[in-house]
Design a protein around this motif. Structure first.
Motif, PDB file in Angstrom:
ATOM      1  N   ARG A 154     -22.745  76.004  40.908  1.00  0.00           N
ATOM      2  CA  ARG A 154     -22.114  75.314  39.782  1.00  0.00           C
ATOM      3  C   ARG A 154     -20.624  75.123  40.031  1.00  0.00           C
ATOM      4  O   ARG A 154     -20.043  74.074  39.702  1.00  0.00           O
ATOM      5  N   LEU A 155     -19.988  76.129  40.614  1.00  0.00           N
ATOM      6  CA  LEU A 155     -18.569  75.989  40.953  1.00  0.00           C
ATOM      7  C   LEU A 155     -18.365  74.898  42.006  1.00  0.00           C
ATOM      8  O   LEU A 155     -17.405  74.118  41.928  1.00  0.00           O
ATOM      9  N   ALA A 156     -19.266  74.834  42.993  1.00  0.00           N
ATOM     10  CA  ALA A 156     -19.147  73.801  44.018  1.00  0.00           C
ATOM     11  C   ALA A 156     -19.355  72.411  43.425  1.00  0.00           C
ATOM     12  O   ALA A 156     -18.661  71.453  43.790  1.00  0.00           O
ATOM     13  N   THR A 157     -20.282  72.296  42.476  1.00  0.00           N
ATOM     14  CA  THR A 157     -20.498  70.999  41.827  1.00  0.00           C
ATOM     15  C   THR A 157     -19.291  70.586  41.000  1.00  0.00           C
ATOM     16  O   THR A 157     -18.901  69.406  40.991  1.00  0.00           O
ATOM     17  N   ALA A 158     -18.679  71.546  40.306  1.00  0.00           N
ATOM     18  CA  ALA A 158     -17.481  71.231  39.517  1.00  0.00           C
ATOM     19  C   ALA A 158     -16.343  70.753  40.416  1.00  0.00           C
ATOM     20  O   ALA A 158     -15.601  69.822  40.060  1.00  0.00           O
ATOM     21  N   TRP A 159     -16.194  71.365  41.583  1.00  0.00           N
ATOM     22  CA  TRP A 159     -15.138  70.930  42.498  1.00  0.00           C
ATOM     23  C   TRP A 159     -15.439  69.548  43.065  1.00  0.00           C
ATOM     24  O   TRP A 159     -14.545  68.706  43.170  1.00  0.00           O
ATOM     25  N   GLU A 160     -16.688  69.272  43.407  1.00  0.00           N
ATOM     26  CA  GLU A 160     -17.046  67.948  43.926  1.00  0.00           C
ATOM     27  C   GLU A 160     -16.803  66.874  42.873  1.00  0.00           C
ATOM     28  O   GLU A 160     -16.334  65.769  43.186  1.00  0.00           O
ATOM     29  N   LEU A 161     -17.113  67.160  41.623  1.00  0.00           N
ATOM     30  CA  LEU A 161     -16.884  66.180  40.562  1.00  0.00           C
ATOM     31  C   LEU A 161     -15.399  65.932  40.357  1.00  0.00           C
ATOM     32  O   LEU A 161     -14.963  64.775  40.179  1.00  0.00           O
ATOM     33  N   GLN A 162     -14.598  66.991  40.383  1.00  0.00           N
ATOM     34  CA  GLN A 162     -13.152  66.791  40.232  1.00  0.00           C
ATOM     35  C   GLN A 162     -12.578  66.015  41.405  1.00  0.00           C
ATOM     36  O   GLN A 162     -11.728  65.127  41.226  1.00  0.00           O
ATOM     37  N   ARG A 163     -13.035  66.312  42.604  1.00  0.00           N
ATOM     38  CA  ARG A 163     -12.543  65.593  43.776  1.00  0.00           C
ATOM     39  C   ARG A 163     -12.901  64.108  43.689  1.00  0.00           C
ATOM     40  O   ARG A 163     -12.058  63.251  43.982  1.00  0.00           O
ATOM     41  N   HIS A 164     -14.133  63.799  43.281  1.00  0.00           N
ATOM     42  CA  HIS A 164     -14.524  62.392  43.173  1.00  0.00           C
ATOM     43  C   HIS A 164     -13.758  61.695  42.056  1.00  0.00           C
ATOM     44  O   HIS A 164     -13.437  60.497  42.165  1.00  0.00           O
ATOM     45  N   ARG A 165     -13.460  62.405  40.991  1.00  0.00           N
ATOM     46  CA  ARG A 165     -12.728  61.794  39.878  1.00  0.00           C
ATOM     47  C   ARG A 165     -11.276  61.508  40.248  1.00  0.00           C
ATOM     48  O   ARG A 165     -10.716  60.469  39.869  1.00  0.00           O
ATOM     49  N   ARG A 166     -10.652  62.393  41.003  1.00  0.00           N
ATOM     50  CA  ARG A 166      -9.239  62.207  41.348  1.00  0.00           C
ATOM     51  C   ARG A 166      -9.051  61.300  42.555  1.00  0.00           C
ATOM     52  O   ARG A 166      -8.112  60.508  42.582  1.00  0.00           O
ATOM     53  N   VAL A 175      -7.668  81.840  37.202  1.00  0.00           N
ATOM     54  CA  VAL A 175      -7.385  80.503  37.718  1.00  0.00           C
ATOM     55  C   VAL A 175      -8.274  79.514  36.976  1.00  0.00           C
ATOM     56  O   VAL A 175      -9.404  79.831  36.590  1.00  0.00           O
ATOM     57  N   ASP A 176      -7.750  78.303  36.763  1.00  0.00           N
ATOM     58  CA  ASP A 176      -8.476  77.265  36.039  1.00  0.00           C
ATOM     59  C   ASP A 176      -8.926  76.130  36.945  1.00  0.00           C
ATOM     60  O   ASP A 176      -9.875  75.417  36.602  1.00  0.00           O
ATOM     61  N   ASP A 177      -8.265  75.938  38.076  1.00  0.00           N
ATOM     62  CA  ASP A 177      -8.600  74.825  38.949  1.00  0.00           C
ATOM     63  C   ASP A 177      -9.965  75.068  39.605  1.00  0.00           C
ATOM     64  O   ASP A 177     -10.218  76.161  40.130  1.00  0.00           O
TER      65      ASP A 177
END
Length: 473
Positions: A371-383, A314-316
């Motif tokens: 790190r995975l949680a930070t990547a998800w938070e950044l994507q959520r804030h960006r979208r 998975v990539d998301d």
């Protein structure tokens, strides 16, 4: 008449009262009376179309069904029928409705949304306010009904916007699990058993004659679905009333089933007749004292080849984090759904799991999962930078819903379907692997929040030689 310069935009010749729009001269010369080419014809026709649309807009009248804020409600009116809705020529907007539509578009731009992508929401608000006005709160059913009948109309964002503006009359929320349970109960062939199932649902929801703790909606649906085949089989055998059921019927019902299915049916039947007895719909409880002995499968590990490269499938960022929380920390799918943003403390590396009726369980995350949680938070804030949803995991629908709903269990299920594994099997594999290396039930209780009985089962499954030891139940 001859044009002398190339800066002349057009020449007009009057002939019989008609205006001929001439083209821009190419070489500095244009002869009066020349026939117009295709481009001027298109310009003339476009001008006529714009004039016709302007005249049609002026001729539009206000709707005859505008809601009057001074009119009191005499009695509850039935839902409006939007099946004959004509979306081609909606009524003219009142001043308040036009201001509301304009403010809705400003609201969408302020949220960072592309208004061209949400034209269906604008059209929905335009149609509903054109028919009903904007002076009185609009019922939520009047927003969702047109949107459900036409794919070009969309209602969720309109509902959220009207709720923020205080112009929404929200409908009573209905749980889909309870709705399905009621529908299943209504499909029973004999009315006596159907009435008994509806009374059973009331008791499970804490709405019986005696107050009780309500069960979860999913539990209610599972109980009703489990007893349906048995009730239909009893009806086919000539039994027409729950009072005709005896202890022998209860004992014979799970015979065709094995394992979890038999245990689920046995539990559901005992709960059903206990509820009917409490509601005084039967004289005695035939399921009381009926026991069932079934074999419970022991926890087992998954093959290592199915776990290799799991996160690479998975990539998301959201899906990768979900898979890591289940594969490493053995979280349940329901716990993923209920996680809040405030439950994650990145400074301390802790994740709080809220458990209704029990103490909260703290999970200490490693650097990789953080790190995975930070990547998800950044994507959520960006979208969705302006999302007010308090839940940790969101989708493109729940992120923009100002009511803050959680994601559905189907989102988690589809994530693990792409991985080719069930979340429950992955959780069991993680706990079994820890039990195989540690053989300490207390450690399992601290790491995964298990009960003492469940932790002991995992240790005995991983170490059969300890079955007669001091930790044997």
């Amino acid at each position: 008449m001859i044009a002398e310069t190339e800066t002349d935009t057009a020449q007009i010749a009057m002939k019989g009262g008609d205006q001929l729009w001439f083209a821009r001269p190419h070489a500095g010369l244009a002869t009066a009376g020349a026939l117009p080419d295709a481009a001027p014809r298109q310009g003339r026709f476009a001008h006529k179309r714009r004039r016709a649309r302007a005249q049609a807009e002026v001729q539009r009248r206000l709707s005859e069904h505008l809601l009057d804020p001074a009119q009191l409600e005499l009695f509850p009116a039935p839902p409006r029928d939007w099946t004959r809705l004509d979306t081609t020529r909606p009524p003219a907007l009142t001043a308040a409705a036009a201001e509301l539509v304009a403010d809705f578009m400003t609201y969408m731009r302020g949220r960072g949304w592309n208004t061209d992508s949400f034209s269906g929401s604008v059209r929905t608000l335009r149609i509903v306010t054109g028919h009903l006005g904007a002076e009185v709160p609009i019922q939520e059913t009047d927003i969702r009904a047109p949107a459900s009948m036409r794919t070009t109309l969309h209602g969720p964002r309109v509902v959220n916007y009207l709720r923020l503006r205080g112009l929404l009359e929200a409908q009573q929320p209905s749980d889909p699990c309870i709705a399905r349970a009621r529908q299943h109960a209504s499909t029973v062939s004999h009315p006596a058993f159907a009435a008994a199932l509806h009374a059973f649902i009331d008791v499970l929801l804490g709405q019986g004659s005696t107050s009780s703790r309500p069960r979860s909606p999913k539990t209610v649906e599972n109980y009703v679905v489990a007893v349906l085949p048995t009730l239909e089989a009893w009806t086919a055998d000539g039994l027409t009333d729950p009072r005709q059921i005896t202890k022998k019927h209860i004992e014979a019902a799970p015979d065709p089933l094995t394992g979890d299915q038999a245990r689920r049916l046995h539990t559901s039947l005992r709960s059903l007749f206990r509820a009917l007895k409490r509601e005084r719909l039967i004289f005695r409880d035939p399921a009381r004292g009926v026991s069932l002995t079934v074999s419970r499968p022991l926890p087992a590990a998954l093959p290592s080849d199915r776990l290799a490269g799991l996160l690479d499938k998975v990539d998301d960022p959201r899906d990768r984090l979900m898979a890591a929380l289940v594969a490493v920390y053995a979280l349940l799918p329901g716990q993923l759904v209920r996680l809040l943003r405030t439950d994650l403390d990145r400074s301390k590396g802790r994740l709080r799991l809220r458990r209704p009726g029990r103490m909260d369980h703290l999970v200490y995350l490693d650097a990789f999962t953080l790190r995975l949680a930070t990547a998800w938070e950044l994507q959520r804030h960006r979208r969705w930078p302006d999302s007010s949803n308090p839940h940790f995991f969101v989708t493109r629908n729940t992120a923009v819903d100002d009511s803050g709903p959680p994601i559905s269990a189907g989102v988690v299920q589809k994530t693990f379907e792409r991985l080719g594994l069930r979340a429950g099997a992955l959780r069991v594999d993680r706990i079994y692997d820890e039990a195989r290396h540690g053989a300490d039930p207390v450690r399992l209780m601290e790491l995964f929040g298990l009960s003492n009985l469940a932790a002991t089962r995992y240790v005995l499954s991983a170490h059969p030689e300890k079955k007669n030891g001091p930790i044997a139940p």
